[in-house]
Design an enzyme around this catalytic site. Structure first.
Site, PDB file in Angstrom:
ATOM      1  N   ASP A   1       0.840  -1.197   0.000  1.00  0.00           N
ATOM      2  CA  ASP A   1       0.000   0.000   0.000  1.00  0.00           C
ATOM      3  C   ASP A   1       0.880   1.254   0.000  1.00  0.00           C
ATOM      4  O   ASP A   1       1.908   1.305   0.685  1.00  0.00           O
ATOM      5  CB  ASP A   1      -0.904  -0.008   1.235  1.00  0.00           C
ATOM      6  CG  ASP A   1      -1.909   1.130   1.222  1.00  0.00           C
ATOM      7  OD1 ASP A   1      -2.965   0.976   0.590  1.00  0.00           O
ATOM      8  OD2 ASP A   1      -1.626   2.173   1.836  1.00  0.00           O
TER       9      ASP A   1
ATOM     10  N   GLU B   1      -4.960   2.413  -4.124  1.00  0.00           N
ATOM     11  CA  GLU B   1      -3.496   2.481  -4.117  1.00  0.00           C
ATOM     12  C   GLU B   1      -2.878   1.209  -3.556  1.00  0.00           C
ATOM     13  O   GLU B   1      -1.720   1.212  -3.121  1.00  0.00           O
ATOM     14  CB  GLU B   1      -3.031   3.694  -3.295  1.00  0.00           C
ATOM     15  CG  GLU B   1      -3.308   3.616  -1.810  1.00  0.00           C
ATOM     16  CD  GLU B   1      -4.702   4.092  -1.421  1.00  0.00           C
ATOM     17  OE1 GLU B   1      -4.915   4.365  -0.226  1.00  0.00           O
ATOM     18  OE2 GLU B   1      -5.578   4.195  -2.307  1.00  0.00           O
TER      19      GLU B   1
END
Length: 264
Positions: A134, A177
Site C-alpha cells: 500500500d 493504491e
C-alpha cells in the site's frame, strides 16, 4: 444457424456491459452471423445448379458465374470478419482481466490465479506467499497535487513493481493504491527478502524523471513510502483467509508507523 458459445458467453457476461469494446464486438458478431446465413443460402443455390446441364443454357451459366463470384466475395468477407472477431475477442478478454489505468492484472485475474495455486497446493503442497503493498498517505498526494498526478504516481509504481517481480509472480492492482503480489514456489523468508528488494526499488524511484511540471514539490513526492503485509498460504485454509491475514499484517505495518513490512 450454429453460434459460437465462447462469444455468446462473453456477450452475455454482465461484468463486461460497461466495456467500450462490447458494442463493436456485438456488431461484428451479428454481421458475421448474417454473412453466414447468406453464404449457406448461396451454397444451396450452388448445389441446385449441380444437377443442370450448363452447356445447353448460357443464361444459367452466366447466372451461376455471378452467384459463384458473389459467393467467393462473401467467403472472403466472412474470413475477414472471423479474424476481426478473434482479434476483438482477445482484446476483450485482456481488458476484462487487466486494470485500465496501470495495465496490471486486476482483482479478477489475481483471484483466478489464487484458485489455481490453491488447487496445486492441495495436490503437491507447493507453497505460495502473498504481499499486500500500500502507498502510504496516498490521499494526501491526491489532495495536494490532484487526481491526475495521483494516477501518474500509480502508473509509475505499477511499472516498477511489475519489473521487480519474477515472471512466475503475479503483481495485480488490488484496489485504489493497494497492490497484491502473489509469490509462488518460495518460502516466506525468501519471499520477504524479494518483497523488501522490490520496495527498496520503489522507494528509490526518481520522480523528477517521471512526473511533469517544474512547480511540483518534489520534496513531498520523494518522501512517498510504502507499507506491506505478508503471509504464506497454510494447510486447511482458503485463499480468502490468507488474504485476510495479509491484510491484518498490512494494518500492523500502518500501526507501526508505516514504511515497513509486517508478517502474519
Amino acid at each position: 444457424m450454429p453460434q459460437d458459445p465462447e462469444i455468446e458467453r462473453i456477450l452475455q457476461d454482465p461484468k463486461l456491459n460497461d466495456n467500450p469494446l462490447m458494442p463493436v464486438v456485438k456488431r461484428l458478431y451479428d454481421e458475421t452471423q448474417e454473412h453466414k446465413r447468406q453464404l449457406q443460402k448461396l451454397m444451396r443455390i450452388s448445389d441446385a445448379f449441380d444437377g443442370l446441364t450448363f452447356q445447353e443454357n448460357s443464361e444459367l451459366r452466366e447466372q451461376f458465374g455471378k452467384q459463384l463470384r458473389r459467393l467467393q466475395k462473401i467467403a472472403r468477407i466472412s474470413d475477414m470478419y472471423q479474424k476481426n472477431m478473434v482479434d476483438m475477442n482477445e482484446q476483450l478478454e485482456y481488458h476484462a482481466q487487466h486494470d485500465l489505468l496501470t495495465d496490471l492484472p486486476n482483482r479478477r485475474f489475481a483471484i483466478n490465479r489464487l484458485k489455481e495455486l490453491e488447487a496445486i497446493y492441495q495436490r503437491k503442497q507447493t507453497p505460495f506467499c502473498l504481499a499486500l503493498i500500500d502507498i502510504d498517505h496516498f490521499k494526501a498526494i491526491n489532495d495536494k497535487f490532484g487526481h491526475e498526478l495521483g494516477d501518474m504516481v500509480l502508473k509509475v509504481v505499477a511499472k516498477v513493481l511489475k519489473k521487480g517481480a519474477r515472471k512466475t509472480d503475479v503483481c495485480s492492482r488490488w484496489g485504489g493504491e493497494e497492490f497484491l503480489l502473489i509469490v509462488p514456489d518460495l518460502a516466506l523468508e525468501s519471499a520477504e527478502q524479494m518483497v523488501e528488494r522490490i520496495l527498496h526499488e520503489v522507494r528509490a524511484i526518481p520522480w523528477q524523471t517521471h512526473l511533469p511540471g517544474n512547480n511540483l514539490d518534489f520534496t513531498v513526492i520523494n518522501e512517498i513510502t510504502f507499507s506491506a503485509g505478508m503471509t504464506v498460504f497454510q494447510t486447511n485454509e482458503s485463499f480468502d483467509e490468507t488474504i485476510k491475514r495479509a491484510d491484518d499484517a498490512l494494518y500492523q505495518a500502518k500501526q507501526a508507523g508505516r514504511n515497513c513490512i509486517r508478517i502474519a
